[in-house]
Design an enzyme around this catalytic site. Structure first.
Site, PDB file in Angstrom:
ATOM      1  N   LYS A 292      36.241  30.906  38.344  1.00  0.00           N
ATOM      2  CA  LYS A 292      36.515  31.651  38.392  1.00  0.00           C
ATOM      3  C   LYS A 292      36.081  32.826  39.221  1.00  0.00           C
ATOM      4  O   LYS A 292      35.073  33.492  38.870  1.00  0.00           O
ATOM      5  CB  LYS A 292      37.557  32.466  36.959  1.00  0.00           C
ATOM      6  CG  LYS A 292      38.012  33.859  36.915  1.00  0.00           C
ATOM      7  CD  LYS A 292      38.870  33.936  35.961  1.00  0.00           C
ATOM      8  CE  LYS A 292      40.026  34.948  35.813  1.00  0.00           C
ATOM      9  NZ  LYS A 292      41.026  35.280  34.374  1.00  0.00           N
TER      10      LYS A 292
ATOM     11  N   SER B 265      45.328  36.059  33.722  1.00  0.00           N
ATOM     12  CA  SER B 265      44.952  35.801  35.266  1.00  0.00           C
ATOM     13  C   SER B 265      43.852  34.391  35.160  1.00  0.00           C
ATOM     14  O   SER B 265      44.013  34.520  36.504  1.00  0.00           O
ATOM     15  CB  SER B 265      43.754  37.421  34.761  1.00  0.00           C
ATOM     16  OG  SER B 265      41.984  36.832  33.774  1.00  0.00           O
TER      17      SER B 265
ATOM     18  N   SER C 211      44.577  35.347  29.072  1.00  0.00           N
ATOM     19  CA  SER C 211      44.052  34.448  30.440  1.00  0.00           C
ATOM     20  C   SER C 211      43.656  33.074  30.871  1.00  0.00           C
ATOM     21  O   SER C 211      43.723  32.661  31.694  1.00  0.00           O
ATOM     22  CB  SER C 211      43.229  35.281  31.058  1.00  0.00           C
ATOM     23  OG  SER C 211      44.678  37.567  31.111  1.00  0.00           O
TER      24      SER C 211
END
Length: 460
Positions: free
Chosen positions: A80, A150, A174
């Site tokens: 990420k 997210s 997330s």
């Protein structure tokens, strides 16, 4: 022949160890899958084909010489874009950080490299991890719907097989929210188990880092490589790291599993409720001791989360200036964080201690607690609000509502697929256990996946 990208991490790892396939072959397959799906899904902010193939060639040579490092050796993974990789930008998918070049690897990236993993790229996040929809990404099951966030790019990448594991971060759900939306498995480890050194923070006291994978077994293998004490992370705990795959096959007989009840669990869509009811029945059918457990003060988690996260995020991102460089939703949240009085922040941190004690008492009676991960299937990408049980709330508030208790308390939480909606969108539930009982949530998740095949479904 089965497409390599349809395999689980465990399956491809076994093939690589046996030299039935090469890391280079597997990496090329994942990169091709990423390139084919990128125009539709936009899972990656940056692909790293040259570095990935070079790492794969090194892994192939090492394994060929008998120096196999373990289950991640030669396996393509993704990271990420909140997580530092030396020499690359860590942008948080934000123009505010376009020039933020990492000078060294984060602790978790260093651990992946030490395990021999092949990093194929950096995945998109909802801007600076401050949201639950990752609007620039599309859901692999239905491109008009959200990936969740997210860690939306990580969830999409694992779902379509452009990586076998992708790192996510989790401040209010997330990792688990995109896992639920994309039909994969997402583990938020116990707070302090995995180092956050070299990760752009959103909230220092709520942030976690962990893996998104296809299965609980894959998550256990990933956690084995990621976990460990790091003095550079003030939240890191110096504990003995267990073998997370030990006990995976022990089944559920005799385990005491609580079914979470409380006001926040009343507002879920009928499809989610029906799917979750069938989960609890099946757990009982295979020998778990299942009983409803009220979660005290369940409505307080959202308030506590806001009063802790918002000011901490505003301090890090410098909300007194430069808000024009953020998207409208993030800029609004960063400004809101400056309006929360210090007294409210301190009260919320005190409340957190009481909420943790509530869970201590719950785990005096239960080995684990289960609940839906999110209250609806993945919403449309343009959807901002929804109505559940007659109550209108934002998508963000609804999706965080069932996930944030594990962030406030630091408990391990694993989201696993458990069905499909009438539109064919994934449904999921999550498993929570006492601090550092990550092996317990993985055991239950693995037992569930041994008796169901939802994790085997692939979007096409």
């Amino acid at each position: 022949m089965t497409d390599l990208t349809d395999l689980t991490l465990s399956e491809v790892s076994a093939l690589i160890e046996a030299r039935a396939v090469s890391p280079v072959e597997v990496t090329r397959a994942c990169l091709a899958r990423a390139e084919a799906t990128q125009p539709t899904l936009n899972a990656f902010v940056r692909l790293c084909p040259d570095a990935g193939l070079e790492a794969a060639r090194i892994a192939e040579a090492e394994i060929g010489a008998g120096r196999w490092r373990g289950p991640l050796h030669g396996v393509p993974v993704a990271v990420k874009d909140m997580i530092d990789m030396a020499g690359l930008p860590t942008t948080g998918s934000s123009r505010r950080y376009a020039g933020n070049i990492a000078v060294e690897d984060s602790a978790v990236v260093a651990r992946l490299r030490a395990a021999g993993a092949v990093i194929v790229g950096k995945t998109h996040t909802h801007e600076v991890a401050y949201g639950v929809t990752t609007p620039q990404c599309a859901n692999p099951w239905a491109p008009g719907h959200t990936t969740g966030g997210s860690s939306g790019g990580s969830g999409a990448s694992v779902a379509v097989g452009s990586s076998f594991m992708a790192l996510g971060t989790d401040t209010g759900g997330s990792i688990r929210i995109p896992a639920a939306c994309c039909g994969v498995t997402g583990l938020k480890p116990t707070f302090g188990l995995c180092s956050r050194f070299g990760i752009m923070p959103l909230s220092w006291t709520l942030d976690h880092v962990g893996p998104l994978t296809r299965t609980a077994r894959d998550a256990a293998l990933s956690l084995q490589a990621l976990a460990g004490f790091d003095p550079r992370d003030r939240g890191s705990r110096d504990i003995a790291i267990p073998a997370f795959t030990d006990g995976l096959e022990d089944g559920l007989a005799g385990l005491r599993i609580g079914i979470a009840t409380g006001t926040i669990f009343d507002r879920i869509e009928a499809e989610v409720a029906a799917s979750f009811a069938s989960v609890t029945q099946r757990l009982a059918d295979v020998g778990a001791l299942v009983e409803a457990v009220p979660i005290p003060r369940s409505e307080d988690y959202g308030t506590a989360g806001d009063r802790i996260c918002l000011p901490e995020a505003s301090v890090f991102h410098g909300a007194d200036s430069g808000l024009e460089l953020f998207g409208e939703d993030v800029a609004r949240l960063l400004h809101s964080g400056t309006l929360i009085p210090a007294t409210r922040h301190i009260e919320a941190r005190a409340l957190r201690r009481h909420l943790r004690r509530d869970w201590d008492r719950i785990f005096d009676r239960f080995d684990a607690v289960v609940m839906p991960t999110i209250p609806t299937p993945a919403v449309r990408r343009d959807q901002e609000t929804l109505i559940l049980a007659g109550v209108e709330e934002s998508v963000a508030a609804a999706y965080v509502r069932l996930c944030v208790p594990a962030n406030i308390t630091g408990l391990p939480a694993l989201s696993v697929p458990c069905g499909r909606s009438a539109e064919g969108l994934p449904l999921a539930f999550q498993i929570l256990a006492r601090p550092f009982a990550d092996a317990t949530v993985l055991r239950i998740g693995h037992a569930w996946q041994r008796m169901t095949d939802w994790h085997d479904h692939r979007p096409r």
